[in-house]
Design a protein around this motif. Structure first.
Motif, PDB file in Angstrom:
ATOM      1  N   GLN A  59       0.829  -1.200   0.000  1.00 19.38           N
ATOM      2  CA  GLN A  59       0.000   0.000   0.000  1.00 19.38           C
ATOM      3  C   GLN A  59       0.861   1.247   0.000  1.00 19.38           C
ATOM      4  O   GLN A  59       0.578   2.214  -0.710  1.00 19.38           O
ATOM      5  CB  GLN A  59      -0.932  -0.003   1.217  1.00 19.38           C
ATOM      6  CG  GLN A  59      -2.059  -0.991   1.122  1.00 19.38           C
ATOM      7  CD  GLN A  59      -2.884  -1.045   2.393  1.00 19.38           C
ATOM      8  OE1 GLN A  59      -2.512  -0.463   3.426  1.00 19.38           O
ATOM      9  NE2 GLN A  59      -3.993  -1.757   2.335  1.00 19.38           N
ATOM     10  N   LYS A  60       1.925   1.241   0.806  1.00 20.54           N
ATOM     11  CA  LYS A  60       2.825   2.405   0.848  1.00 20.54           C
ATOM     12  C   LYS A  60       3.541   2.586  -0.486  1.00 20.54           C
ATOM     13  O   LYS A  60       3.712   3.705  -0.952  1.00 20.54           O
ATOM     14  CB  LYS A  60       3.831   2.244   1.984  1.00 20.54           C
ATOM     15  CG  LYS A  60       3.244   2.453   3.366  1.00 20.54           C
ATOM     16  CD  LYS A  60       4.303   2.361   4.442  1.00 20.54           C
ATOM     17  CE  LYS A  60       3.717   2.536   5.804  1.00 20.54           C
ATOM     18  NZ  LYS A  60       3.561   3.929   6.194  1.00 20.54           N
ATOM     19  N   ALA A  61       3.935   1.486  -1.113  1.00 23.22           N
ATOM     20  CA  ALA A  61       4.611   1.584  -2.410  1.00 23.22           C
ATOM     21  C   ALA A  61       3.670   2.101  -3.477  1.00 23.22           C
ATOM     22  O   ALA A  61       4.055   2.924  -4.323  1.00 23.22           O
ATOM     23  CB  ALA A  61       5.162   0.217  -2.811  1.00 23.22           C
ATOM     24  N   ALA A  62       2.429   1.654  -3.456  1.00 21.14           N
ATOM     25  CA  ALA A  62       1.447   2.125  -4.421  1.00 21.14           C
ATOM     26  C   ALA A  62       1.156   3.615  -4.230  1.00 21.14           C
ATOM     27  O   ALA A  62       1.012   4.368  -5.206  1.00 21.14           O
ATOM     28  CB  ALA A  62       0.166   1.313  -4.303  1.00 21.14           C
ATOM     29  N   ALA A  64       3.204   5.826  -2.957  1.00 17.25           N
ATOM     30  CA  ALA A  64       4.392   6.576  -3.389  1.00 17.25           C
ATOM     31  C   ALA A  64       4.459   6.643  -4.914  1.00 17.25           C
ATOM     32  O   ALA A  64       4.833   7.672  -5.477  1.00 17.25           O
ATOM     33  CB  ALA A  64       5.650   5.937  -2.823  1.00 17.25           C
ATOM     34  N   ALA A  65       4.110   5.558  -5.581  1.00 19.24           N
ATOM     35  CA  ALA A  65       4.134   5.554  -7.037  1.00 19.24           C
ATOM     36  C   ALA A  65       3.059   6.464  -7.621  1.00 19.24           C
ATOM     37  O   ALA A  65       3.263   7.086  -8.673  1.00 19.24           O
ATOM     38  CB  ALA A  65       3.926   4.123  -7.550  1.00 19.24           C
TER      39      ALA A  65
END
Length: 68
Positions: A59-62, A64-65
């Motif tokens: 979720q954090k990577a999504a 940030a992207a």
């Protein structure tokens, strides 16, 4: 551990936690194979905690992207 606690942590802290949980899961599997495991429910808890940490990391990577 619940998801709200994990959301407050940074990605590095979550990765460290994931490594610790995977080590614990390995040790629990080893204990189970040798017949020394006392708390069998802990295996399930650790597996679910690993999944929970992975979910929060994704979720954090999504997020940030999406911002970039």
């Amino acid at each position: 551990m619940n998801a709200n606690e994990l959301k407050d942590k940074t990605a590095d802290e979550l990765r460290d936690q994931l490594v610790q949980l995977k080590k614990e899961a390995f040790n629990l599997r080893f204990q189970q194979a040798s017949g020394q495991l006392e708390n069998t429910a802990r295996v399930r808890q650790v597996r679910r905690d690993v999944a929970r940490v992975n979910t929060i990391l994704n979720q954090k990577a999504a997020a940030a992207a999406q911002e970039a």
